[in-house]
Each structure stands twice: as C-alpha cells, then as structure tokens.
Design a protein around this motif. Structure first.
Motif, short mmCIF file in Angstrom:
data_model
loop_
_atom_site.label_atom_id
_atom_site.label_comp_id
_atom_site.label_asym_id
_atom_site.label_seq_id
_atom_site.Cartn_x
_atom_site.Cartn_y
_atom_site.Cartn_z
N VAL A 4 -39.99 -6.95 74.01
CA VAL A 4 -39.98 -5.96 73.14
C VAL A 4 -39.14 -4.99 74.03
CG1 VAL A 4 -42.16 -6.15 71.85
CG2 VAL A 4 -41.83 -4.65 73.40
N ASP A 5 -37.95 -4.81 73.14
CA ASP A 5 -37.30 -3.58 73.31
C ASP A 5 -38.19 -2.28 74.32
OD1 ASP A 5 -34.95 -4.48 72.94
OD2 ASP A 5 -34.59 -3.21 70.62
N ALA A 6 -37.72 -2.21 75.55
CA ALA A 6 -38.18 -1.21 76.49
C ALA A 6 -37.34 0.41 76.64
CB ALA A 6 -38.39 -1.95 77.75
N ASP A 7 -38.00 1.36 76.70
CA ASP A 7 -36.98 2.72 76.70
C ASP A 7 -37.26 2.78 78.23
OD1 ASP A 7 -36.07 2.83 74.67
OD2 ASP A 7 -38.18 4.03 73.85
N TYR A 8 -37.82 2.28 78.68
CA TYR A 8 -38.25 2.87 80.64
C TYR A 8 -38.84 1.58 81.33
CZ TYR A 8 -39.81 7.74 78.56
OH TYR A 8 -38.59 8.23 78.10
N CYS A 9 -38.36 1.45 82.65
CA CYS A 9 -38.28 0.61 83.39
C CYS A 9 -39.73 -0.67 83.29
CB CYS A 9 -37.50 0.38 84.62
SG CYS A 9 -37.57 -0.65 86.04
N PRO A 10 -40.21 -1.43 83.25
CA PRO A 10 -41.52 -1.78 83.23
C PRO A 10 -41.39 -1.59 85.02
CG PRO A 10 -39.83 -4.02 83.37
CD PRO A 10 -39.45 -2.62 83.02
N ILE A 11 -41.22 -1.69 86.50
CA ILE A 11 -41.28 -2.04 87.85
C ILE A 11 -41.29 -0.51 88.02
CG2 ILE A 11 -39.92 -2.54 89.90
CD1 ILE A 11 -41.01 -4.82 87.74
N CYS A 12 -40.36 0.10 87.88
CA CYS A 12 -40.37 2.17 88.37
C CYS A 12 -40.40 3.06 87.36
CB CYS A 12 -38.87 2.38 89.11
SG CYS A 12 -37.35 2.61 88.27
N GLY A 13 -40.46 2.90 85.63
CA GLY A 13 -40.66 3.81 85.22
C GLY A 13 -39.45 4.88 84.75
N ALA A 14 -38.34 4.48 85.19
CA ALA A 14 -36.98 5.00 85.07
C ALA A 14 -36.54 4.96 83.82
CB ALA A 14 -36.08 5.20 86.08
N LYS A 15 -35.69 5.94 83.17
CA LYS A 15 -35.77 5.56 81.45
C LYS A 15 -34.30 4.84 81.72
CE LYS A 15 -34.25 8.65 77.30
NZ LYS A 15 -34.37 7.30 76.95
N LEU A 16 -34.46 3.98 80.95
CA LEU A 16 -32.77 2.84 80.52
C LEU A 16 -32.11 3.26 80.43
CD1 LEU A 16 -35.63 0.33 79.53
CD2 LEU A 16 -34.67 0.86 82.77
N PHE A 21 -22.95 -6.97 80.55
CA PHE A 21 -23.06 -8.03 81.42
C PHE A 21 -23.43 -9.43 80.18
CE2 PHE A 21 -25.71 -11.54 84.11
CZ PHE A 21 -24.89 -11.03 85.07
N GLU A 22 -22.27 -10.14 80.86
CA GLU A 22 -22.09 -11.36 80.44
C GLU A 22 -21.94 -11.95 79.07
OE1 GLU A 22 -25.27 -13.82 81.72
OE2 GLU A 22 -24.23 -14.35 83.71
N GLY A 23 -21.16 -10.65 78.80
CA GLY A 23 -20.31 -10.31 76.83
C GLY A 23 -21.56 -9.43 75.96
N ARG A 24 -22.91 -8.70 76.95
CA ARG A 24 -23.94 -8.97 75.85
C ARG A 24 -24.15 -6.99 76.67
NH1 ARG A 24 -27.90 -12.99 74.51
NH2 ARG A 24 -28.66 -11.61 72.65
N GLU A 25 -24.63 -6.59 75.49
CA GLU A 25 -25.46 -5.18 75.48
C GLU A 25 -26.92 -5.53 76.29
OE1 GLU A 25 -24.43 -0.81 75.98
OE2 GLU A 25 -23.07 -3.18 75.63
N ARG A 26 -26.79 -5.36 77.71
CA ARG A 26 -27.91 -5.17 77.89
C ARG A 26 -28.98 -3.90 78.99
NH1 ARG A 26 -28.82 -10.75 77.86
NH2 ARG A 26 -26.43 -11.94 78.28
N ARG A 27 -29.98 -3.37 78.51
CA ARG A 27 -31.11 -3.04 78.37
C ARG A 27 -31.13 -2.61 80.70
NH1 ARG A 27 -31.39 1.61 75.93
NH2 ARG A 27 -33.88 1.60 76.33
N TYR A 28 -30.51 -1.58 80.50
CA TYR A 28 -30.18 -1.31 82.48
C TYR A 28 -31.09 -0.06 83.51
CZ TYR A 28 -27.55 -0.28 86.65
OH TYR A 28 -27.35 -0.43 87.63
N CYS A 29 -31.55 -1.02 84.27
CA CYS A 29 -32.01 0.61 85.05
C CYS A 29 -31.44 1.18 86.29
CB CYS A 29 -33.30 0.31 86.35
SG CYS A 29 -34.44 1.27 86.66
N PRO A 30 -30.93 2.06 86.21
CA PRO A 30 -29.81 2.22 87.34
C PRO A 30 -31.11 2.51 88.48
CG PRO A 30 -30.69 4.95 85.59
CD PRO A 30 -31.16 3.06 84.69
N ASP A 31 -31.99 3.46 88.29
CA ASP A 31 -32.67 3.67 89.58
C ASP A 31 -32.50 1.95 89.96
OD1 ASP A 31 -33.28 6.47 88.85
OD2 ASP A 31 -35.27 6.34 89.15
N CYS A 32 -33.22 1.40 89.65
CA CYS A 32 -33.24 0.21 90.68
C CYS A 32 -32.03 -0.98 90.31
CB CYS A 32 -34.31 -1.07 89.80
SG CYS A 32 -36.48 -0.41 89.61
#
Length: 176
Positions: A4-16, A21-32
C-alpha cells in the motif's frame, strides 16, 4: 517493498518523499537513498477439474457471505506459488495435491479497492484424479462443490475467477 502507499520508510522509518524514476513518480527514502517499491501481493490458487466439465468452487466464510471463488490465498514469503496453491487447496477444501502436479493456468492483475491493494492472481489447474481426499469446507470457506460452468453463472463470483473456470474447462485434455 510495500503493498500500500507508504508515508514512512519500512526500513529506517524516515518520512518518504517522491522522485521520478523510469518516467514514473515513485516513493523515495532520502535517508536510505532508495526507492520504496509498491508491489502487488501474490496469491495462488487451483482450479480442480473433474470429469472434464466440472470445477471445484468454494463459498467464502460468513465475513464475505455469498461470495464464491476458486480455492486460493496469499503466497507466504518462503514458498513457491505452486506450493502455496497446493497448501491453500488443502486448507480450504481438504483436497491434497503434490505441487509438482499443478500446471500454470493463467495470471491476472487485480485491484482490491476495500484495502487499497493490488494482487497478482496466479492460478494453477489440476485434474481431480491427481488429488487426494474428499472435498470438505476448511478454515475460511463454508461450502465446497463441483459444478458445471453453467451452474456457476448465477453465483456471486469475481470476473477473474469466472475467467479461470472458463480457461480450465476449455482444455482439451486432462491436466497431467
């Protein structure tokens, strides 16, 4: 990866945030410094064919009252799709099958709006002769029956499951 759409990184917990990327909008973790991929949840199931003109269908438990389906469920993290299909068949119907006897029938990408998730339906097919046991309702179904295609037309059933039934019955030989 998330289903499901996430607001926080499932690895480190940072706000996404987001990135393209590859022409599509993606959720991204700036910390990881990683993209958080949203993937469909895999499911596996089996269409059991008897006498060339009947398929096993199951009526879901009361929480989904009156809905009929092809036996199946979620693929666990440590099993193949065919192993999951064999496990789900036994859990829901009491029928046992060796996963190596299952043949891939079809796949279908499905949206499930109530939960906001997408599933990847992986459906196998097997002839009843290759299964053991007697059909009995299992943990999350209240009825299991072998029916002809015309006998499921009036059942409340997802279009994808109707398609799987049609594909299985169009086979010109037993699935071995």
């Amino acid at each position: 990866m998330v289903a499901v759409d996430a607001d926080y990184c499932p690895i480190c917990g940072a706000k996404l945030g987001t990135t393209t990327f590859e022409g599509r909008e993606r959720r991204y973790c700036p910390d990881c410094d990683e993209i958080v991929w949203r993937n469909p949840v895999p499911t596996a199931g089996v269409v059991v064919v008897r006498d060339g003109d009947r398929v096993l269908v199951a009526e879901r438990a009361p929480s989904r009252d009156g809905e009929w389906t092809v036996p199946g469920g979620y693929v666990e993290h440590d099993e193949s799709a065919s192993d999951a299909a064999a496990r789900e068949l036994e859990e829901e119907t009491g029928l046992r099958v060796d996963s190596s006897d299952l043949r891939l029938l079809a796949t279908h990408h499905n949206e499930y709006p109530p939960l906001g998730i997408y599933t990847l339906l992986i459906r196998c097919v097997v002839d009843r002769e290759l299964t053991g046991g007697s059909p009995e309702p299992g943990s999350d179904v209240i009825s299991v029956e072998f029916r002809r295609e015309e006998d499921i037309e009036d059942l409340r059933m997802a279009d994808a499951n109707r398609r799987f039934v049609r594909l299985a019955l169009e086979g010109d030989e037993p699935y071995r």
